[in-house]
Design an enzyme around this catalytic site. Structure first.
Site, short mmCIF file in Angstrom:
data_model
loop_
_atom_site.label_atom_id
_atom_site.label_comp_id
_atom_site.label_asym_id
_atom_site.label_seq_id
_atom_site.Cartn_x
_atom_site.Cartn_y
_atom_site.Cartn_z
N PRO A 246 -1.41 -14.29 4.55
CA PRO A 246 -1.64 -13.09 5.05
C PRO A 246 -0.84 -13.08 6.49
CG PRO A 246 -3.37 -14.80 5.55
CD PRO A 246 -2.34 -15.58 4.26
N CYS A 247 0.35 -12.47 6.56
CA CYS A 247 1.17 -12.63 7.87
C CYS A 247 0.49 -11.16 8.62
CB CYS A 247 2.52 -12.53 7.75
SG CYS A 247 3.15 -11.22 6.58
N HIS A 248 -0.06 -10.54 7.60
CA HIS A 248 -0.54 -9.35 8.34
C HIS A 248 -1.84 -9.40 9.28
CE1 HIS A 248 -3.08 -9.96 4.74
NE2 HIS A 248 -3.86 -9.49 5.41
#
Length: 284
Positions: A246-248
Site C-alpha cells: 500500500p504505497c498509496h
C-alpha cells in the site's frame, strides 16, 4: 564568506565528483574523506545527511549502473564486467547485484530469460489492472489506461521472459481485496525482486493498517534510516505491486496526500474508500 552549510555542500559535491571519476578504483572511505580534507567519521556522517545513503552505498550505485551498461552489450562477460568495474572478480559482482538489484548479474543480463509470466488485464473499482504471476507468486500489479502501455510496463521489468495471457487463481484472489476481504491479501504469495533497502521499505508499507496513513519520515524511522526520506520515496515509487503493497497510504508530513505513480486522483479515491470502510466498521 561561505557558511558552514555551503562549505559542507561544496565538499559533498566534490566527493560525489571524485567517486564518479574514480569508481573503477573502488576508493575507500578514507581515500574519499582525505580528498575533501575531513576525517572519515565526519565525512560519513556529513555524506549521509546530504545524500541519504552512505558513501559506500553511493559507490555501489555508481558501480552497478556502469556494470549494467556493460552487461547490456552482447559481448560482455561477467568476468570482464567485474574487472572493468574495479571489482576483484565475479564473486564481488554477484554480491553487488544481489545487494542492489535483488538478482544475480546473470539474471539481469538475461532479463528474465527462462521465466514464464502469466498475465491478464482485469477490472477493479479503481480502474483497469494488469497482473503478472510466476510459479512463485504475484510479480507485478499496475493500473493502466491503455492495455498496450500496461503490457509494455510489465515487459520492461522482465524483457526476456515468456509472457502468456491467461486467467489463474492468484489473479482472481487479487480482485477479492477490492470487493470482499482485504485480509485475504495476507494469503497471497509475492515474487518480488528488489534491493535489500527496497524490500525493507515495502515490508514497512505492509505494516500500515487498512485505513491508516504514514509519512515518508515515519517509514524512514520504521526501517531505522531516519535521514533517508528521499531514498524511501524512491523505493516507494518503484513498488512493483500496487495497492497490495500500500504505497498509496504514504503522505507528506504537511498532511497533503502528495504524488502517486498512478495519479493523485486515484490515490485520493483509494484513501477515501479505505477511510469509509474503516468508519463503517466493516471487517477488512
Amino acid at each position: 564568506m561561505y557558511s558552514q552549510h555551503q562549505t559542507d555542500f561544496s565538499r559533498i559535491a566534490e566527493a560525489i565528483f571524485f567517486i564518479s571519476k574514480n569508481f573503477t578504483k573502488q576508493p575507500s572511505l578514507e581515500e574519499i574523506a582525505k580528498h575533501v580534507h575531513v576525517s572519515p567519521s565526519h565525512f560519513q556522517k556529513m555524506f549521509i545527511e546530504w545524500a541519504g545513503v552512505s558513501p559506500k552505498k553511493f559507490l555501489q550505485y555508481i558501480s552497478i549502473n556502469y556494470a549494467k551498461s556493460k552487461l547490456r552489450k552482447d559481448q560482455a562477460t561477467l568476468f570482464n564486467t567485474a574487472i572493468d568495474t574495479g571489482l576483484s572478480g565475479t564473486g564481488r559482482l554477484h554480491d553487488l547485484f544481489i545487494n542492489i538489484e535483488g538478482m544475480t548479474p546473470g539474471e539481469y543480463k538475461n532479463g528474465g530469460e527462462n521465466l514464464t509470466i502469466k498475465y491478464n488485464c482485469l477490472e477493479s473499482i479503481f480502474g483497469k489492472l494488469i497482473i503478472g504471476t510466476t510459479e512463485k507468486g504475484i510479480c507485478h500489479i499496475a493500473f493502466y489506461e491503455d492495455e498496450k502501455f500496461g503490457y509494455n510496463l510489465l515487459v520492461k521489468g522482465f524483457p526476456n521472459a515468456t509472457f502468456i495471457k491467461e486467467d489463474n487463481v492468484d489473479q482472481t484472489d487479487i480482485l477479492q481485496i477490492f470487493t470482499d476481504d482485504y485480509n485475504s491479501a495476507n494469503k497471497i504469495k509475492l515474487h518480488l525482486k528488489g534491493t535489500s533497502f527496497q524490500l525493507k521499505v515495502w515490508e514497512a508499507l505492509l505494516t500500515i493498517p487498512f485505513g491508516g496513513l504514514a509519512t515518508y519520515g515515519e517509514i524512514s524511522d520504521k526501517i531505522k534510516s531516519p535521514k533517508a526520506s528521499r531514498a524511501v520515496g524512491s523505493a516507494i515509487g518503484k513498488n512493483p505491486v500496487t495497492f497490495l503493497i500500500p504505497c498509496h497510504r504514504v503522505i507528506q508530513s504537511t498532511g497533503l496526500f502528495g504524488g502517486y505513480m498512478w495519479g493523485e486522483k486515484r490515490k485520493t479515491a483509494i484513501i477515501g474508500w479505505e477511510a469509509v470502510k474503516t468508519v463503517n466498521n466493516l471487517e477488512f
